[in-house]
Design a protein around this motif. Structure first.
Motif, mmCIF file in Angstrom:
data_model
loop_
_atom_site.group_PDB
_atom_site.id
_atom_site.type_symbol
_atom_site.label_atom_id
_atom_site.label_comp_id
_atom_site.label_asym_id
_atom_site.label_seq_id
_atom_site.Cartn_x
_atom_site.Cartn_y
_atom_site.Cartn_z
ATOM 1 N N ALA A 151 1.022 -1.074 0.068
ATOM 2 C CA ALA A 151 0.013 0.056 -0.178
ATOM 3 C C ALA A 151 0.767 1.453 0.313
ATOM 4 O O ALA A 151 0.643 2.217 0.023
ATOM 5 C CB ALA A 151 -0.618 -0.064 1.352
ATOM 6 N N HIS A 152 2.171 1.135 0.288
ATOM 7 C CA HIS A 152 3.287 2.108 0.178
ATOM 8 C C HIS A 152 2.983 3.238 -0.953
ATOM 9 O O HIS A 152 3.558 3.760 -1.434
ATOM 10 C CB HIS A 152 4.294 1.981 0.615
ATOM 11 C CG HIS A 152 4.605 0.739 0.474
ATOM 12 N ND1 HIS A 152 5.308 -0.101 1.060
ATOM 13 C CD2 HIS A 152 5.830 0.478 -0.695
ATOM 14 C CE1 HIS A 152 5.598 -0.925 0.879
ATOM 15 N NE2 HIS A 152 5.430 -0.902 -0.494
ATOM 16 N N TRP A 153 2.621 1.525 -2.070
ATOM 17 C CA TRP A 153 3.017 2.486 -3.468
ATOM 18 C C TRP A 153 1.954 2.844 -3.715
ATOM 19 O O TRP A 153 1.578 2.174 -5.694
ATOM 20 C CB TRP A 153 3.944 1.016 -4.298
ATOM 21 C CG TRP A 153 4.941 1.636 -4.267
ATOM 22 C CD1 TRP A 153 5.730 2.761 -3.583
ATOM 23 C CD2 TRP A 153 6.279 0.306 -3.677
ATOM 24 N NE1 TRP A 153 7.487 2.316 -3.521
ATOM 25 C CE2 TRP A 153 7.786 0.313 -3.610
ATOM 26 C CE3 TRP A 153 5.964 -1.397 -4.478
ATOM 27 C CZ2 TRP A 153 8.928 0.048 -3.421
ATOM 28 C CZ3 TRP A 153 7.603 -1.739 -4.486
ATOM 29 C CH2 TRP A 153 8.792 -1.477 -3.632
ATOM 30 N N ALA A 154 0.394 1.946 -3.224
ATOM 31 C CA ALA A 154 -0.556 2.823 -3.916
ATOM 32 C C ALA A 154 -0.748 3.715 -4.712
ATOM 33 O O ALA A 154 0.153 4.690 -3.751
ATOM 34 C CB ALA A 154 -1.692 2.297 -2.896
ATOM 35 N N ASP A 155 -1.238 4.450 -5.569
ATOM 36 C CA ASP A 155 -2.200 5.810 -5.910
ATOM 37 C C ASP A 155 -2.550 6.703 -4.844
ATOM 38 O O ASP A 155 -3.491 5.501 -4.313
ATOM 39 C CB ASP A 155 -2.454 5.995 -7.590
ATOM 40 C CG ASP A 155 -4.219 5.128 -7.125
ATOM 41 O OD1 ASP A 155 -5.130 5.589 -6.574
ATOM 42 O OD2 ASP A 155 -3.853 3.652 -7.261
ATOM 43 N N GLY A 156 -2.585 7.370 -5.137
ATOM 44 C CA GLY A 156 -3.366 8.421 -4.157
ATOM 45 C C GLY A 156 -5.038 8.386 -4.105
ATOM 46 O O GLY A 156 -5.588 7.969 -2.860
ATOM 47 N N GLU A 157 -5.432 8.516 -5.154
ATOM 48 C CA GLU A 157 -6.188 8.502 -5.018
ATOM 49 C C GLU A 157 -7.245 7.069 -4.593
ATOM 50 O O GLU A 157 -8.225 7.289 -4.100
ATOM 51 C CB GLU A 157 -6.530 8.836 -6.618
ATOM 52 C CG GLU A 157 -6.399 9.740 -7.562
ATOM 53 C CD GLU A 157 -5.475 10.266 -7.763
ATOM 54 O OE1 GLU A 157 -5.291 10.805 -8.726
ATOM 55 O OE2 GLU A 157 -4.641 9.034 -7.738
ATOM 56 N N SER A 158 -6.577 5.841 -4.820
ATOM 57 C CA SER A 158 -6.653 4.640 -4.375
ATOM 58 C C SER A 158 -7.220 4.576 -2.773
ATOM 59 O O SER A 158 -8.145 4.429 -1.898
ATOM 60 C CB SER A 158 -6.575 3.713 -4.999
ATOM 61 O OG SER A 158 -6.322 2.853 -6.425
ATOM 62 N N LEU A 159 -5.812 5.102 -1.862
ATOM 63 C CA LEU A 159 -5.598 5.243 -0.511
ATOM 64 C C LEU A 159 -6.560 6.793 -0.203
ATOM 65 O O LEU A 159 -7.385 5.370 0.452
ATOM 66 C CB LEU A 159 -4.606 5.761 -0.216
ATOM 67 C CG LEU A 159 -3.115 4.812 -0.792
ATOM 68 C CD1 LEU A 159 -2.065 5.774 -0.383
ATOM 69 C CD2 LEU A 159 -3.390 3.144 -0.292
ATOM 70 N N THR A 160 -6.964 7.074 -1.008
ATOM 71 C CA THR A 160 -8.149 8.327 -0.385
ATOM 72 C C THR A 160 -9.376 7.473 0.025
ATOM 73 O O THR A 160 -10.551 7.461 0.428
ATOM 74 C CB THR A 160 -7.888 8.990 -1.000
ATOM 75 O OG1 THR A 160 -6.558 9.802 -0.605
ATOM 76 C CG2 THR A 160 -8.708 10.179 -0.076
ATOM 77 N N TRP A 161 -9.885 7.030 -1.492
ATOM 78 C CA TRP A 161 -11.065 5.894 -1.746
ATOM 79 C C TRP A 161 -11.363 5.412 -0.761
ATOM 80 O O TRP A 161 -11.704 4.930 0.360
ATOM 81 C CB TRP A 161 -11.561 5.714 -2.798
ATOM 82 C CG TRP A 161 -12.434 4.790 -2.392
ATOM 83 C CD1 TRP A 161 -13.959 4.934 -2.171
ATOM 84 C CD2 TRP A 161 -12.858 3.748 -3.189
ATOM 85 N NE1 TRP A 161 -14.709 3.582 -2.731
ATOM 86 C CE2 TRP A 161 -14.090 2.627 -2.237
ATOM 87 C CE3 TRP A 161 -11.569 2.491 -2.987
ATOM 88 C CZ2 TRP A 161 -14.117 1.183 -2.690
ATOM 89 C CZ3 TRP A 161 -11.425 1.053 -3.269
ATOM 90 C CH2 TRP A 161 -13.202 0.762 -2.685
ATOM 91 N N LEU A 162 -10.680 4.321 -0.393
ATOM 92 C CA LEU A 162 -10.397 3.485 0.717
ATOM 93 C C LEU A 162 -10.185 3.845 2.243
ATOM 94 O O LEU A 162 -11.429 3.104 3.117
ATOM 95 C CB LEU A 162 -8.979 2.528 0.878
ATOM 96 C CG LEU A 162 -8.467 0.892 -0.414
ATOM 97 C CD1 LEU A 162 -7.237 0.616 -0.608
ATOM 98 C CD2 LEU A 162 -9.182 0.345 -0.390
#
Length: 884
Positions: A151-162
């Protein structure tokens, strides 16, 4: 699928996962967030694989993985999670699955071309929530488990949604299992875990559990070695494996594999060779091992590392400049060497290998390969947005084609609700650099891209664009209009008005000038303080009163004139006529619409507010209902939707439907809280909610809202809906803090009177101040009440006149007071203001000592949801009975 090797010393981690899965699958279906953190190689991926196997027969499991080279690709992780589930449905069923969210959310998932206005990122997230809920219910009745590795390499849009998803989806509580490296997550300034805690702390969704993985002990390392090499591996050899690898499971497994490859005996005499073998599993040793596989294999591995994840063998072959047969041969050799796995697509066996290979590429070669990758992706018809992550890595070289590609990519990112990705592309395009004549336009585009996410950044870019040549007249007008909006949203209304006036002075007559003039009037009038309000009102009157509403510029000026006249308390019928001319067929849909990108949503908002305070509540409610629908359809579910709910709450407050008003206002605050803090909508919603709670008699709750949202001085530079100091003064009076209330209400009057803003419903300072002064200074109090009556009768609405008469009655002799209250009742019966009507009936019942009138008043107050007023009526009835 279970991991290919057993897990060692992971009993606490597996126990935590088992508890979380049991909670998810239990009768209460409690979800939550389970976070595993640890450095590279500690076995996070293997642990997640074990958890997946543990839950496979009980849960619907969706999984995704971040990638080092794809952090700039918006919604990359979200697409991995959802696309396999969505692929089961034909296109028509997919569209039905999305419902009204299709146009907002399907483009973010790559399922449809964008259409309609640019979506709000919050709207995209809300649409994803809806789709996940529908998908989970359609595919299985089992609970939902989402797994995100790296998850440290997930895109910001996906992390914010999660983050928002795990906090909000109460009807389908998921379990989200995340694994990340703590240092990399901190370096990216990711806020996923923190945001989830902040948003989900009180929703009953289940706990957040964090588990930090540790390196293996010497005993566990020995178990691992003997499981692979046999029980004859002696203690000194096993101990040296632990010393060389530091107990890192990945490095230990790789080292044991090298021992097997070398047919090295696992005994003390061989232990001295372990350190050299271990070095070949990472860093320069891994690179040397790769080079020994041959030039082709090395070049193919480089191409795969540049592509990052879900590696297409054909695309990697194109990038490496080799045939399909050569690529297949290289793939086989890299698989045999435990560098890649799979066939098509390929993956690196471990992120550490991918990182080592990527960083081993000479910088110039790596840059060239990114450029070639962008070319190949574009040639394959995948679009500028797909190629943009590679274009971002290319060194600036005055390439105007690259500038054009990045601008196109930015437009595509904006169209799917990813403004941060658009910002990165435009900032990189500026570095190229663009031609001087294009630089201003690019800065303008960059300013537009950051408007929702960062008004200060928008201000910087738009001012820079306006300060240089390159914008044509139309773009200059639009840039100035947007600059003013950004300044206003950044609490700089005076600067907004100044910028508009300066640009208007250099703009030739025509629609552009009228647009600037309208915006100038708007942001001047919306200021909480103003140098010469009456002069501005006179200018606005001259500019607008003769207009017919033939185009949007005329409709904008008519709207502003009506709003200003409402605040000033001019004749209500004149004001309504101005509103009618500002609309087409009674609706903004064909004129100044709610999602209009040229004029903004403020103008139809002002029409609706004007209707609300001129007793045209049906018209106001209809308009604000349209706003909610328009914002939901367009995916504008952040501050815009929060404001629409606030406006509907205002209408219900004016109607006297206090419980309904409270519901809408609390929802407005909830929606606003998801976006940020201290927004203009926070001030408006908090102000109206405080006023509504006071009307309900719930003073302590009103104080809690005031404290939570810091409602009080210093006030924002924009006016608050309704007047903020007046509502705070009313709160202080209700709390018995009379001296503070008098000071607050006097300050409100001192600010409003010079501007000739005499609408006593919008700003009831005079009536409340008169009541506060009644005992200590009755002469001044009576004078204030009498002046408020004059202004109310000039305004002419039944609500305003009824409220003014009710106040004046406080200072009249008993018989005259009874008649004044009877007149107040007569007016308020004709208005839609049920709460004010109930107030007048209570006062009238007390004045004439009528048990019957007070019973009617009590019933009216209860119907409004005004429990405090109903209790007051009941007490008055009891007093009459006891006197009898």
């Amino acid at each position: 699928m279970k991991p290919s090797r057993p897990l060692y010393e992971r009993e606490p981690e597996l126990a935590a996962a088992a508890r979380a899965v049991d909670d998810l699958c239990g009768a209460q279906a409690v979800g939550g967030l389970l976070v595993f953190s640890g450095e590279a190689g500690l076995g996070k991926t293997a642990l997640l694989a074990e958890i997946r196997a543990m839950a496979a027969d009980r849960c619907t499991v969706w999984s995704a993985r971040g990638g080092e080279t794809v952090t700039s690709v918006p919604f990359h992780v979200v697409r991995q999670l959802l696309q396999p589930a969505l692929d089961r449905f034909p296109p028509d069923e997919t569209r039905a699955l999305f419902g009204d969210w299709y146009d907002t959310t399907a483009p973010a998932l790559g399922l449809a071309e964008p259409s309609g206005p640019q979506p709000d990122p919050q709207g995209v997230r809300d649409g994803l929530d809806f789709v996940v809920a529908r998908l989970a219910s359609r595919l299985s009745h089992r609970p939902l488990l989402l797994m995100v590795d790296d998850a440290h390499w997930a895109d910001g849009e996906s992390l914010t949604w999660l983050a928002s998803f795990t906090a909000r989806l109460g009807e389908l509580p998921p379990l989200v299992v995340q694994a990340h490296r703590p240092q990399e997550l901190a370096e990216r300034n990711a806020s996923y875990v923190a945001d989830r805690d902040a948003e989900g702390g009180s929703d009953g969704q289940g706990a957040t559990t964090r588990v930090a993985l540790r390196a293996l002990t010497p005993d566990a390392t020995a178990e691992l070695v003997r499981a692979a090499l046999g029980e004859h591996a002696d203690d000194p050899f096993c101990r040296e494996v632990w010393a060389v690898t530091g107990g890192n499971p990945y490095e230990a497994v790789e080292l044991v594999a090298k021992v097997q490859d070398q047919e090295l005996a696992p005994v003390e005499e061989s232990a001295g060779q372990l350190r050299e073998l271990g070095a070949s599993a990472r860093g320069s040793g891994l690179v040397a091992r790769l080079e020994r596989l041959g030039t082709n294999a090395n070049r193919f591995a480089w191409a795969a590392a540049v592509l990052g994840t879900d590696i297409s063998q054909e695309l990697a072959a194109t990038l490496a400049g080799m045939s399909s047969a050569e690529a297949a041969d290289c793939t086989a050799r890299l698989r045999d060497a435990r560098i890649v796995s799979g066939f098509d697509p390929l993956e690196f066996v471990h992120p550490l290998i991918a990182t080592a290979v990527y960083r081993s590429i000479p910088p110039a070669t790596r840059t060239a390969m990114h450029g070639r990758a962008a070319w190949a992706i574009t040639r394959a018809g995948l679009g500028a947005a797909a190629a943009s992550r590679h274009l971002l890595e290319v060194h600036p070289d005055d390439d105007q084609e690259l500038v054009a590609q990045l601008r196109e990519a930015a437009g595509q990112h904006l169209a799917v609700g990813a403004p941060e990705a658009a910002r990165r592309c435009l900032e990189r395009a500026l570095e190229e650099p663009p031609r001087p004549k294009d630089r201003a336009v690019l800065l303008y585009e960059l300013g537009c891209a950051t408007l929702l996410s960062s008004p200060p950044t928008t201000v910087q870019h738009l001012r820079a664009a306006l300060d240089m040549p390159g914008l044509d007249d139309g773009l200059r007008v639009d840039a100035t209009f947007r600059l003013a909006a950004a300044l206003a949203h950044n609490n700089q209304l005076k600067d907004a008005a100044i910028s508009l006036a300066a640009e208007a002075a250099r703009t030739a007559p025509g629609p552009g000038l009228m647009r600037l003039q309208a915006a100038h009037f708007m942001w001047e009038g919306m200021q909480a303080t103003e140098d010469d309000g009456p002069a501005r009102s006179r200018r606005l009157t001259r500019n607008a009163d003769h207009l017919k509403g033939r185009d949007n510029a005329e409709r904008a000026l008519l709207t502003l004139r009506a709003f200003d006249a409402m605040l000033r308390g001019e004749n209500a019928q004149l004001i309504v006529d101005l509103c009618e001319r500002a609309l087409i067929d009674g609706s903004p849909a064909r004129g100044l619409g709610w999602t209009d990108s040229e004029w903004g949503f403020e103008l139809p908002t002002m029409v609706g507010i004007t209707y609300a305070f001129t007793d045209q509540l049906d018209r106001a409610e209809s308009l604000f209902g349209e706003a909610v629908r328009a914002f939901e359809i367009s995916g504008w579910s952040g501050a815009h939707l929060a404001f629409a709910h606030t406006l509907l709450g205002m209408v219900h407050r004016r109607r006297g439907r206090l419980a309904e008003a409270e519901g809408f206002l609390r929802e407005g605050l909830r929606l606003a809280d998801r976006v940020g803090s201290g927004l203009p909508v926070h001030w408006d919603a908090a102000c109206l909610l405080i006023d509504t709670l006071l009307a309900r008699g719930r003073v302590a709750e009103a104080r809690k809202i005031a404290d939570r949202y810091h409602f009080g001085p210093p006030y924002p530079s924009a006016m608050v809906l309704p007047d903020g100091p007046c509502v705070r003064g009313r709160l202080l009076l209700a709390e018995g803090r009379k001296e503070e209330a008098i000071a607050e209400l006097e300050a409100a009057g001192a600010a409003l009177e010079p501007r000739e803003r005499h609408n006593g419903i919008w700003a009831p300072w005079a009536g409340d101040l008169a009541r506060a002064l009644a005992d200590d200074d009755p002469g001044r109090a009576a004078h204030l009440a009498a002046r408020a009556r004059v202004h109310a009768e000039r305004f002419g609405t039944d609500t305003a006149i009824g409220e003014a008469l009710r106040c004046v009655s406080l200072f009249a002799p008993p018989e005259e007071a009874e008649q004044l209250l009877a007149d107040a009742l007569r007016h308020l019966e004709k208005s839609s203001s049920a709460y004010e009507h109930a107030l007048a009936r209570v006062d009238y019942g007390v004045a004439i000592g009528s048990h019957r009138e007070l019973a009617r008043a009590q019933k009216q107050a209860m119907a409004c949801g005004a429990e405090g007023l109903a209790a007051r009526a009941q007490q008055a009835r009891a007093s009459i009975r006891s006197a009898e």
